[in-house]
Design a protein around this motif. Sequence first.
Motif, mmCIF file in Angstrom:
data_model
loop_
_atom_site.group_PDB
_atom_site.id
_atom_site.type_symbol
_atom_site.label_atom_id
_atom_site.label_comp_id
_atom_site.label_asym_id
_atom_site.label_seq_id
_atom_site.Cartn_x
_atom_site.Cartn_y
_atom_site.Cartn_z
ATOM 1 N N ASN A 46 3.670 17.211 3.430
ATOM 2 C CA ASN A 46 3.559 18.523 2.784
ATOM 3 C C ASN A 46 2.120 19.004 2.959
ATOM 4 N N GLU A 47 1.776 20.115 2.363
ATOM 5 C CA GLU A 47 0.445 20.693 2.601
ATOM 6 C C GLU A 47 -0.703 19.793 2.148
ATOM 7 N N ASN A 48 -0.434 18.856 1.251
ATOM 8 C CA ASN A 48 -1.490 17.970 0.753
ATOM 9 C C ASN A 48 -1.393 16.531 1.248
ATOM 10 N N THR A 49 -0.262 16.154 1.821
ATOM 11 C CA THR A 49 -0.057 14.758 2.170
ATOM 12 C C THR A 49 0.330 14.587 3.629
ATOM 13 N N SER A 50 -0.439 13.749 4.310
ATOM 14 C CA SER A 50 -0.105 13.358 5.678
ATOM 15 C C SER A 50 -0.520 11.909 5.860
ATOM 16 N N VAL A 51 0.081 11.268 6.846
ATOM 17 C CA VAL A 51 -0.272 9.888 7.154
ATOM 18 C C VAL A 51 -0.528 9.753 8.648
ATOM 19 N N MET A 73 -3.548 5.748 6.115
ATOM 20 C CA MET A 73 -4.153 7.019 5.712
ATOM 21 C C MET A 73 -5.621 6.974 6.097
ATOM 22 N N THR A 74 -6.052 7.986 6.829
ATOM 23 C CA THR A 74 -7.469 8.081 7.135
ATOM 24 C C THR A 74 -8.214 8.444 5.860
ATOM 25 N N LYS A 75 -9.508 8.300 5.874
ATOM 26 C CA LYS A 75 -10.339 8.666 4.724
ATOM 27 C C LYS A 75 -10.075 10.130 4.330
ATOM 28 N N THR A 76 -10.044 11.012 5.306
ATOM 29 C CA THR A 76 -9.816 12.442 5.046
ATOM 30 C C THR A 76 -8.431 12.687 4.450
ATOM 31 N N GLN A 77 -7.396 12.031 5.000
ATOM 32 C CA GLN A 77 -6.036 12.197 4.476
ATOM 33 C C GLN A 77 -5.940 11.717 3.034
ATOM 34 N N LEU A 78 -6.563 10.572 2.735
ATOM 35 C CA LEU A 78 -6.532 10.029 1.379
ATOM 36 C C LEU A 78 -7.259 10.952 0.412
ATOM 37 N N GLU A 79 -8.428 11.429 0.791
ATOM 38 C CA GLU A 79 -9.194 12.331 -0.089
ATOM 39 C C GLU A 79 -8.406 13.591 -0.400
ATOM 40 N N LYS A 80 -7.755 14.174 0.597
ATOM 41 C CA LYS A 80 -6.990 15.409 0.387
ATOM 42 C C LYS A 80 -5.799 15.168 -0.548
ATOM 43 N N ALA A 81 -5.042 14.102 -0.302
ATOM 44 C CA ALA A 81 -3.860 13.813 -1.127
ATOM 45 C C ALA A 81 -4.252 13.468 -2.563
ATOM 46 N N GLN A 89 -12.482 16.920 -7.396
ATOM 47 C CA GLN A 89 -13.133 16.624 -6.128
ATOM 48 C C GLN A 89 -13.111 15.117 -5.928
ATOM 49 N N VAL A 90 -12.719 14.671 -4.736
ATOM 50 C CA VAL A 90 -12.582 13.243 -4.466
ATOM 51 C C VAL A 90 -13.316 12.878 -3.179
ATOM 52 N N SER A 91 -14.065 11.790 -3.243
ATOM 53 C CA SER A 91 -14.713 11.225 -2.067
ATOM 54 C C SER A 91 -14.379 9.739 -2.044
ATOM 55 N N CYS A 92 -13.773 9.270 -0.930
ATOM 56 C CA CYS A 92 -13.376 7.868 -0.843
ATOM 57 C C CYS A 92 -14.285 7.127 0.135
ATOM 58 N N ASP A 93 -14.440 5.828 -0.098
ATOM 59 C CA ASP A 93 -15.276 5.000 0.763
ATOM 60 C C ASP A 93 -14.646 4.772 2.133
ATOM 61 N N ALA A 94 -13.303 4.763 2.199
ATOM 62 C CA ALA A 94 -12.593 4.486 3.450
ATOM 63 C C ALA A 94 -11.153 4.965 3.325
ATOM 64 N N GLY A 95 -10.408 4.848 4.413
ATOM 65 C CA GLY A 95 -8.977 5.122 4.387
ATOM 66 C C GLY A 95 -8.227 3.868 3.975
ATOM 67 N N LEU A 96 -6.905 3.880 4.141
ATOM 68 C CA LEU A 96 -6.066 2.743 3.754
ATOM 69 C C LEU A 96 -5.188 2.296 4.912
ATOM 70 N N ASP A 97 -5.103 0.986 5.129
ATOM 71 C CA ASP A 97 -4.149 0.432 6.078
ATOM 72 C C ASP A 97 -2.775 0.478 5.432
ATOM 73 N N GLY A 98 -1.755 0.512 6.244
ATOM 74 C CA GLY A 98 -0.393 0.567 5.730
ATOM 75 C C GLY A 98 0.160 -0.782 5.345
ATOM 76 N N LYS A 99 -0.596 -1.514 4.560
ATOM 77 C CA LYS A 99 -0.177 -2.840 4.101
ATOM 78 C C LYS A 99 -0.323 -2.906 2.586
ATOM 79 N N VAL A 100 0.670 -3.479 1.918
ATOM 80 C CA VAL A 100 0.593 -3.644 0.468
ATOM 81 C C VAL A 100 -0.670 -4.428 0.143
ATOM 82 N N GLY A 101 -1.440 -3.916 -0.802
ATOM 83 C CA GLY A 101 -2.672 -4.568 -1.217
ATOM 84 C C GLY A 101 -3.921 -3.955 -0.605
ATOM 85 N N SER A 102 -3.770 -3.181 0.462
ATOM 86 C CA SER A 102 -4.925 -2.500 1.047
ATOM 87 C C SER A 102 -5.503 -1.569 -0.014
#
Length: 136
Positions: A46-51, A73-81, A89-102
Motif C-alpha cells: 500500500n502507499e506506506n508499506t513495501s518490502v 525491509m530496507t531501512k527506508t521501507q521500515l522507516e516509512k511503514a 517521525q522515525v529514524s531506524c539504525d538499519a533495515g530488517l532481514d526476512g527472518k523471525v528474530g531479525s
Amino acid sequence: PAMSAADLQKSLTGWISTSTPLQSGTCATGLTGEVGKTDSCEAVVNENTSVQVNVTVTKVNGTDIDYSFEPAMTKTQLEKAFSANVSAQVSCDAGLDGKVGSSTTCHVTKNGTTDDTTVSVSKVQGLYLSLSTSSS
C-alpha cells in the motif's frame, strides 16, 4: 533460459495472499537460468508499506527456472511503514532481514520527545513480515 523482470513480477504475485494483493511489483533485471543467480524486487502493499524481495535461482530444468525468495525491509521501507503506523517521525539504525528474530532500533520522535524502540520480525508469511515493537 531466462525470466524477464516483467515475468518475474507476475510470478511473484502468485505467492501473495488474495486477501491482501500487491499494488505493484518491480524487479530490477529478471533471472538468468543459472543456479545461484539473484534479482531484487520491490513489492508495494500500500502507499506506506513495501518490502524488498530477494529472489535466488534454486534449480534449472530445460527452460523452467525454479527460485526461492526472501522478503526483507530496507531501512527506508521500515522507516516509512513504522512512521505511518505511529504517526511520528522515525529514524531506524538499519533495515530488517526476512527472518523471525531479525531486529533493529528505531528512534521515534513525537511532540519533541524521542524514544528508542526495538522493531523485530515476529512472523514471516509469504512476502509479508509481521513486526513487533518494544520500548528500550
